[in-house]
Design a protein around this motif. Structure first.
Motif, PDB file in Angstrom:
ATOM      1  N   THR A  88     -23.924  -3.058   3.475  1.00 48.65           N
ATOM      2  CA  THR A  88     -22.537  -3.516   3.426  1.00 48.65           C
ATOM      3  C   THR A  88     -21.790  -3.029   4.666  1.00 48.65           C
ATOM      4  N   THR A  89     -20.949  -3.876   5.219  1.00 50.69           N
ATOM      5  CA  THR A  89     -20.157  -3.468   6.375  1.00 50.69           C
ATOM      6  C   THR A  89     -18.875  -2.774   5.919  1.00 50.69           C
ATOM      7  N   LEU A  90     -18.238  -2.084   6.857  1.00 53.49           N
ATOM      8  CA  LEU A  90     -16.961  -1.431   6.567  1.00 53.49           C
ATOM      9  C   LEU A  90     -15.906  -2.439   6.142  1.00 53.49           C
ATOM     10  N   THR A  91     -15.873  -3.593   6.781  1.00 52.18           N
ATOM     11  CA  THR A  91     -14.860  -4.589   6.411  1.00 52.18           C
ATOM     12  C   THR A  91     -15.144  -5.179   5.030  1.00 52.18           C
ATOM     13  N   GLU A  92     -16.411  -5.376   4.699  1.00 52.12           N
ATOM     14  CA  GLU A  92     -16.736  -5.884   3.359  1.00 52.12           C
ATOM     15  C   GLU A  92     -16.334  -4.881   2.285  1.00 52.12           C
ATOM     16  N   MET A  93     -16.638  -3.603   2.510  1.00 50.93           N
ATOM     17  CA  MET A  93     -16.237  -2.584   1.543  1.00 50.93           C
ATOM     18  C   MET A  93     -14.720  -2.531   1.402  1.00 50.93           C
ATOM     19  N   THR A  94     -14.015  -2.636   2.521  1.00 49.48           N
ATOM     20  CA  THR A  94     -12.561  -2.587   2.472  1.00 49.48           C
ATOM     21  C   THR A  94     -11.992  -3.801   1.750  1.00 49.48           C
ATOM     22  N   SER A  95     -12.575  -4.953   1.951  1.00 52.34           N
ATOM     23  CA  SER A  95     -12.129  -6.151   1.227  1.00 52.34           C
ATOM     24  C   SER A  95     -12.279  -5.966  -0.274  1.00 52.34           C
ATOM     25  N   ARG A  96     -13.393  -5.396  -0.699  1.00 47.96           N
ATOM     26  CA  ARG A  96     -13.586  -5.139  -2.134  1.00 47.96           C
ATOM     27  C   ARG A  96     -12.542  -4.160  -2.652  1.00 47.96           C
ATOM     28  N   MET A  97     -12.260  -3.137  -1.872  1.00 49.98           N
ATOM     29  CA  MET A  97     -11.248  -2.168  -2.275  1.00 49.98           C
ATOM     30  C   MET A  97      -9.889  -2.834  -2.411  1.00 49.98           C
ATOM     31  N   LEU A  98      -9.526  -3.684  -1.460  1.00 45.07           N
ATOM     32  CA  LEU A  98      -8.231  -4.355  -1.524  1.00 45.07           C
ATOM     33  C   LEU A  98      -8.157  -5.309  -2.710  1.00 45.07           C
ATOM     34  N   ARG A  99      -9.255  -5.957  -3.041  1.00 42.50           N
ATOM     35  CA  ARG A  99      -9.243  -6.835  -4.219  1.00 42.50           C
ATOM     36  C   ARG A  99      -8.993  -6.030  -5.490  1.00 42.50           C
ATOM     37  N   ARG A 100      -9.609  -4.859  -5.608  1.00 47.07           N
ATOM     38  CA  ARG A 100      -9.364  -4.010  -6.788  1.00 47.07           C
ATOM     39  C   ARG A 100      -7.909  -3.566  -6.842  1.00 47.07           C
ATOM     40  N   VAL A 101      -7.338  -3.241  -5.704  1.00 51.12           N
ATOM     41  CA  VAL A 101      -5.933  -2.849  -5.650  1.00 51.12           C
ATOM     42  C   VAL A 101      -5.050  -4.003  -6.128  1.00 51.12           C
ATOM     43  N   GLN A 102      -5.308  -5.203  -5.629  1.00 47.01           N
ATOM     44  CA  GLN A 102      -4.495  -6.359  -6.017  1.00 47.01           C
ATOM     45  C   GLN A 102      -4.689  -6.726  -7.484  1.00 47.01           C
ATOM     46  N   GLU A 103      -5.922  -6.657  -7.958  1.00 41.03           N
ATOM     47  CA  GLU A 103      -6.195  -7.013  -9.356  1.00 41.03           C
ATOM     48  C   GLU A 103      -5.416  -6.136 -10.326  1.00 41.03           C
ATOM     49  N   GLN A 104      -5.110  -4.920  -9.922  1.00 41.55           N
ATOM     50  CA  GLN A 104      -4.370  -4.004 -10.786  1.00 41.55           C
ATOM     51  C   GLN A 104      -2.865  -4.028 -10.524  1.00 41.55           C
ATOM     52  N   GLY A 105      -2.417  -4.981  -9.725  1.00 41.87           N
ATOM     53  CA  GLY A 105      -0.992  -5.174  -9.534  1.00 41.87           C
ATOM     54  C   GLY A 105      -0.344  -4.272  -8.508  1.00 41.87           C
ATOM     55  N   PHE A 106      -1.135  -3.716  -7.583  1.00 43.66           N
ATOM     56  CA  PHE A 106      -0.600  -2.807  -6.576  1.00 43.66           C
ATOM     57  C   PHE A 106      -0.659  -3.440  -5.191  1.00 43.66           C
ATOM     58  N   THR A 107       0.083  -2.851  -4.274  1.00 37.71           N
ATOM     59  CA  THR A 107      -0.076  -3.154  -2.867  1.00 37.71           C
ATOM     60  C   THR A 107      -0.266  -1.842  -2.126  1.00 37.71           C
ATOM     61  N   VAL A 108      -0.441  -1.930  -0.804  1.00 35.90           N
ATOM     62  CA  VAL A 108      -0.758  -0.761   0.010  1.00 35.90           C
ATOM     63  C   VAL A 108       0.462  -0.365   0.834  1.00 35.90           C
ATOM     64  N   ALA A 109       0.782   0.915   0.836  1.00 29.64           N
ATOM     65  CA  ALA A 109       1.854   1.456   1.667  1.00 29.64           C
ATOM     66  C   ALA A 109       1.279   2.539   2.577  1.00 29.64           C
ATOM     67  N   ARG A 110       2.059   2.921   3.564  1.00 32.15           N
ATOM     68  CA  ARG A 110       1.623   3.968   4.498  1.00 32.15           C
ATOM     69  C   ARG A 110       1.979   5.330   3.928  1.00 32.15           C
ATOM     70  N   LEU A 111       0.987   6.200   3.805  1.00 31.96           N
ATOM     71  CA  LEU A 111       1.185   7.517   3.214  1.00 31.96           C
ATOM     72  C   LEU A 111       2.279   8.298   3.938  1.00 31.96           C
ATOM     73  N   GLU A 112       2.276   8.235   5.249  1.00 35.03           N
ATOM     74  CA  GLU A 112       3.222   9.019   6.042  1.00 35.03           C
ATOM     75  C   GLU A 112       4.663   8.542   5.885  1.00 35.03           C
ATOM     76  N   ASP A 113       4.876   7.356   5.330  1.00 32.49           N
ATOM     77  CA  ASP A 113       6.232   6.903   5.043  1.00 32.49           C
ATOM     78  C   ASP A 113       6.818   7.587   3.817  1.00 32.49           C
ATOM     79  N   TYR A 114       5.953   8.174   2.985  1.00 29.54           N
ATOM     80  CA  TYR A 114       6.403   8.835   1.755  1.00 29.54           C
ATOM     81  C   TYR A 114       6.295  10.356   1.830  1.00 29.54           C
ATOM     82  N   VAL A 115       5.415  10.831   2.695  1.00 29.88           N
ATOM     83  CA  VAL A 115       5.151  12.277   2.760  1.00 29.88           C
ATOM     84  C   VAL A 115       5.713  12.852   4.073  1.00 29.88           C
TER      85      VAL A 115
END
Length: 271
Positions: free
Chosen positions: A244-271
């Protein structure tokens, strides 16, 4: 030595990312800092980008960020966090080490406008700092993961200080600023780690509540993401990801994030 502050975490920086290798510790104390500058020259959104990267819908925009944690008081050790206290339906993507330097991942981050944090170990990333510089120019944040990726507990203050401060110096020399965040290899640390991190200018120790394996997420607690969860992934390629490539793994991760109703934010914007 055991890590401070009790709770369960998932694999960090293992030679293989498929099994759950080691259980770490978690804690949520409070730290606060100012916003990082926005990336210069950020590209306009590409309405078809999500399809090219295997997503069924675009990533939802992250809400306006807010400072979720309080500033570290002078003389205090950094807090240890595995999530950010927020009600926002956001999670934070963090990538460790720096062994894989896939140019397609740069394209993915650019086209999806994907906010990520990169915890770089010099022993893995040094041959590709130009690559991580390209990601940084797209808004990815560079953070500290030690010089040589050792198991820190029990090594003593002097050795740990050299590992953490040495990488602070290396990254500041390469990118112009020193990281504020630190992730100990394998998620393990002791009291000397916290003291050394404080003396090296670290504001928070970042662990995780979920980790991305080759095909799916593994959770430290329960079976779902929660608001503010920090997700661990690695810069790994087909040799470590069973083809598996890094981009394929990341795509799977993003699909799991979306399936659960979340989006991605930048950690440093909150911490």
């Amino acid at each position: 030595m055991a890590c401070a502050l009790a709770a369960t975490l998932l694999t960090g920086c293992a030679q293989s990312v498929d099994p759950i290798e080691r259980m770490g510790r978690k804690a949520a104390q409070k730290v606060r800092r100012s916003d990082p500058p926005a990336a210069a020259g950020a590209p306009a959104p590409d309405v078809d980008a999500h399809r090219r990267w295997g997503l069924t819908a675009p990533l939802a925009p992250a809400p306006r960020p807010h400072r979720a944690l309080a500033a570290r008081a002078p003389g205090r050790v950094p807090p240890v966090i595995d999530h950010v206290p927020t009600r926002d339906k956001v999670v934070f993507l963090t990538f460790d080490d720096g062994a894989e330097k896939d140019p397609r991942f740069v394209d993915m981050v650019r086209e999806l406008r994907l906010p990520i944090s990169m915890f770089l170990a010099d022993s893995a990333a040094a041959t590709g700092y130009d690559h991580f510089g390209r990601l940084r120019r797209l808004g990815a944040q560079v953070e500290n993961h030690t010089l040589t990726h050792p198991f820190l507990p029990g090594r003593g203050y002097v050795d740990q200080h050299a590992e953490i401060c040495g990488q602070q110096t290396r990254l500041k020399s390469r990118f112009g600023s020193a990281p504020r965040l630190f992730r100990p290899p394998y998620g393990d640390y002791d009291a000397d780690t916290l003291r050394a991190a404080a003396d090296c200018g670290i504001d928070a120790i970042v662990l995780w509540r979920a980790s991305m394996q080759i095909n799916d997420l593994r959770y430290a607690d329960g079976d779902r993401l929660r608001p503010g969860d920090i997700i661990l992934a690695h810069f790994r390629g087909p040799a470590d990801l069973k083809g598996t490539t890094l981009t394929e793994m990341t795509s799977r991760m993003l699909r799991r994030v979306q399936e659960q109703g979340f989006t991605v934010a930048r950690l440093e914007d909150y911490v």
